[in-house]
Write a protein that holds these residues in place. Sequence first.
Motif, PDB file in Angstrom:
ATOM      1  N   ILE A  62      -0.950   3.239   6.510  1.00 24.50           N
ATOM      2  CA  ILE A  62       0.111   2.232   6.651  1.00 24.50           C
ATOM      3  C   ILE A  62      -0.490   0.869   6.969  1.00 24.50           C
ATOM      4  O   ILE A  62      -0.094  -0.150   6.393  1.00 24.50           O
ATOM      5  CB  ILE A  62       1.107   2.663   7.752  1.00 24.50           C
ATOM      6  CG1 ILE A  62       1.831   3.953   7.341  1.00 24.50           C
ATOM      7  CG2 ILE A  62       2.125   1.564   8.007  1.00 24.50           C
ATOM      8  CD1 ILE A  62       2.705   4.539   8.427  1.00 24.50           C
ATOM      9  N   MET A  63      -1.469   0.852   7.869  1.00 28.09           N
ATOM     10  CA  MET A  63      -2.081  -0.423   8.247  1.00 28.09           C
ATOM     11  C   MET A  63      -2.849  -1.034   7.072  1.00 28.09           C
ATOM     12  O   MET A  63      -2.758  -2.242   6.823  1.00 28.09           O
ATOM     13  CB  MET A  63      -3.009  -0.216   9.439  1.00 28.09           C
ATOM     14  CG  MET A  63      -2.303   0.237  10.702  1.00 28.09           C
ATOM     15  SD  MET A  63      -3.413   0.453  12.089  1.00 28.09           S
ATOM     16  CE  MET A  63      -3.779  -1.258  12.497  1.00 28.09           C
ATOM     17  N   LEU A  64      -3.591  -0.210   6.341  1.00 27.50           N
ATOM     18  CA  LEU A  64      -4.395  -0.721   5.229  1.00 27.50           C
ATOM     19  C   LEU A  64      -3.514  -1.225   4.094  1.00 27.50           C
ATOM     20  O   LEU A  64      -3.826  -2.245   3.459  1.00 27.50           O
ATOM     21  CB  LEU A  64      -5.332   0.381   4.729  1.00 27.50           C
ATOM     22  CG  LEU A  64      -6.529  -0.055   3.879  1.00 27.50           C
ATOM     23  CD1 LEU A  64      -7.379  -1.071   4.625  1.00 27.50           C
ATOM     24  CD2 LEU A  64      -7.366   1.156   3.485  1.00 27.50           C
ATOM     25  N   ARG A  65      -2.415  -0.528   3.829  1.00 26.90           N
ATOM     26  CA  ARG A  65      -1.501  -0.950   2.761  1.00 26.90           C
ATOM     27  C   ARG A  65      -0.803  -2.262   3.085  1.00 26.90           C
ATOM     28  O   ARG A  65      -0.326  -2.956   2.187  1.00 26.90           O
ATOM     29  CB  ARG A  65      -0.446   0.130   2.529  1.00 26.90           C
ATOM     30  CG  ARG A  65      -0.930   1.296   1.693  1.00 26.90           C
ATOM     31  CD  ARG A  65       0.200   2.226   1.363  1.00 26.90           C
ATOM     32  NE  ARG A  65      -0.248   3.351   0.566  1.00 26.90           N
ATOM     33  CZ  ARG A  65       0.093   4.604   0.794  1.00 26.90           C
ATOM     34  NH1 ARG A  65       0.879   4.906   1.822  1.00 26.90           N
ATOM     35  NH2 ARG A  65      -0.347   5.573   0.020  1.00 26.90           N
ATOM     36  N   ASN A  66      -0.710  -2.589   4.356  1.00 25.21           N
ATOM     37  CA  ASN A  66       0.061  -3.765   4.764  1.00 25.21           C
ATOM     38  C   ASN A  66      -0.793  -4.909   5.269  1.00 25.21           C
ATOM     39  O   ASN A  66      -0.304  -5.792   5.972  1.00 25.21           O
ATOM     40  CB  ASN A  66       1.090  -3.347   5.817  1.00 25.21           C
ATOM     41  CG  ASN A  66       2.183  -2.474   5.249  1.00 25.21           C
ATOM     42  OD1 ASN A  66       3.130  -2.961   4.652  1.00 25.21           O
ATOM     43  ND2 ASN A  66       2.051  -1.157   5.409  1.00 25.21           N
ATOM     44  N   GLY A  67      -2.084  -4.898   4.917  1.00 23.49           N
ATOM     45  CA  GLY A  67      -2.915  -6.071   5.133  1.00 23.49           C
ATOM     46  C   GLY A  67      -3.666  -6.139   6.437  1.00 23.49           C
ATOM     47  O   GLY A  67      -4.090  -7.230   6.835  1.00 23.49           O
ATOM     48  N   ALA A  68      -3.870  -5.013   7.113  1.00 16.84           N
ATOM     49  CA  ALA A  68      -4.630  -5.031   8.370  1.00 16.84           C
ATOM     50  C   ALA A  68      -6.122  -5.175   8.090  1.00 16.84           C
ATOM     51  O   ALA A  68      -6.617  -4.793   7.023  1.00 16.84           O
ATOM     52  CB  ALA A  68      -4.373  -3.756   9.171  1.00 16.84           C
ATOM     53  N   GLU A  69      -6.848  -5.721   9.073  1.00 17.53           N
ATOM     54  CA  GLU A  69      -8.296  -5.833   8.937  1.00 17.53           C
ATOM     55  C   GLU A  69      -8.929  -4.446   8.966  1.00 17.53           C
ATOM     56  O   GLU A  69      -8.409  -3.530   9.593  1.00 17.53           O
ATOM     57  CB  GLU A  69      -8.877  -6.683  10.071  1.00 17.53           C
ATOM     58  CG  GLU A  69      -8.233  -8.048  10.227  1.00 17.53           C
ATOM     59  CD  GLU A  69      -7.108  -8.036  11.243  1.00 17.53           C
ATOM     60  OE1 GLU A  69      -6.329  -7.057  11.268  1.00 17.53           O
ATOM     61  OE2 GLU A  69      -7.014  -9.003  12.020  1.00 17.53           O
ATOM     62  N   ILE A  70     -10.070  -4.305   8.299  1.00 21.01           N
ATOM     63  CA  ILE A  70     -10.739  -3.011   8.214  1.00 21.01           C
ATOM     64  C   ILE A  70     -11.152  -2.507   9.591  1.00 21.01           C
ATOM     65  O   ILE A  70     -10.967  -1.334   9.919  1.00 21.01           O
ATOM     66  CB  ILE A  70     -11.967  -3.097   7.291  1.00 21.01           C
ATOM     67  CG1 ILE A  70     -11.548  -3.519   5.875  1.00 21.01           C
ATOM     68  CG2 ILE A  70     -12.703  -1.756   7.249  1.00 21.01           C
ATOM     69  CD1 ILE A  70     -10.598  -2.578   5.197  1.00 21.01           C
TER      70      ILE A  70
END
Length: 352
Positions: free
Chosen positions: A115-123
């Motif tokens: 969810i975080m990666l799909r929505n633009g969170a830092e790696i």
Amino acid sequence: MNRKMKKLCNSSDGMNCYTSSPLKFAFGEGLNVYMLQVSYDLRSKCADLSELLRSFTLQFHFILITAFFYGKNIVECKQIWERLQWKIKRVGIAKMEQITDYKLLLDTAVLAGQIMLRNGAEIYRVEDTIHRILKVSSLKTTEAYVTTTGMIVTLDDPQIDSLTVIRRIADRETNLNKITLVNTISRRFCAGEITLKEAFHDLKHLESREYSQRVLDISTIIVASAFALLLGGTAMDALGAAIDGALLVLVLKLGIKIGFNPFFKDVAASAVIAVGAILLSRIPFAVMNMDMIIIGTIMPLVPGAAITNAIRDTLQGDYVAGGAKALEAFVKAVAIVIGVAFGMLIMGGVKA
């Protein structure tokens, strides 16, 4: 000793405030330990913390022993019980949950990362969140390798078979609200405020706590109009940007329905923005600045968050993720430029 005991007895931090002698003080401490041990025993039979606190067996043990030893009536015993409830909540009995369903724990961590990666969170933020969730298991090995387009997560220990999950992330967008919600759920789980099943359920049903698509579409139109004003445009320019923003929303919806990849979707959206702005600027009775309309309307497409994340990941030492994010932002910017240029060519160029 007596002064020390009186000082303890004047506190309101639990049941020790009812002691008046070293013997009773020692018994009170022992009773504290006993009650926590009872709560451990009951933990396997209770679904969550609230059920544990409502457990009749636990209340019966406490009220019976307290009434017998201190000579208190039932009302006073219930008051002591309420204080102990607060004390148990404060130390976090939910932390006593023994994680045995490692597959569910791994799925929860991976879902949070997805969810975080799909929505633009830092790696680095995604990896940190996954690590923190997996560390609750107290197993020897917890590894998470995350890139812009996927992740590999492993949970291993001599006592269990190794568990590894690989996930591919194809679609990405920017939604900081979802990132905040996932952070909140992971923090509450790691702090022992919610159980593993509750955390997984909250992540699965995260969409129900999101803004509706209609609200997001209206917000896109308002953003386009507001940027036209912010960059020096007139009220008519803002109106034109709002109309062009509505066209942008329609094209994005159509692109998702058809199944365009992100590059061609941005090219098509930018081309429609340019065509719409030129047509609006050519209306005889309305004085609209084509440049202001185009600039204001493309702002929802500009990869500002991707550029910021690229810089932050690079500063964190994750050069692969930082380079990938920077390349993604560059490709998106190129798609916008190509789309606007193509739209102008369709309309015969810019007429003075």
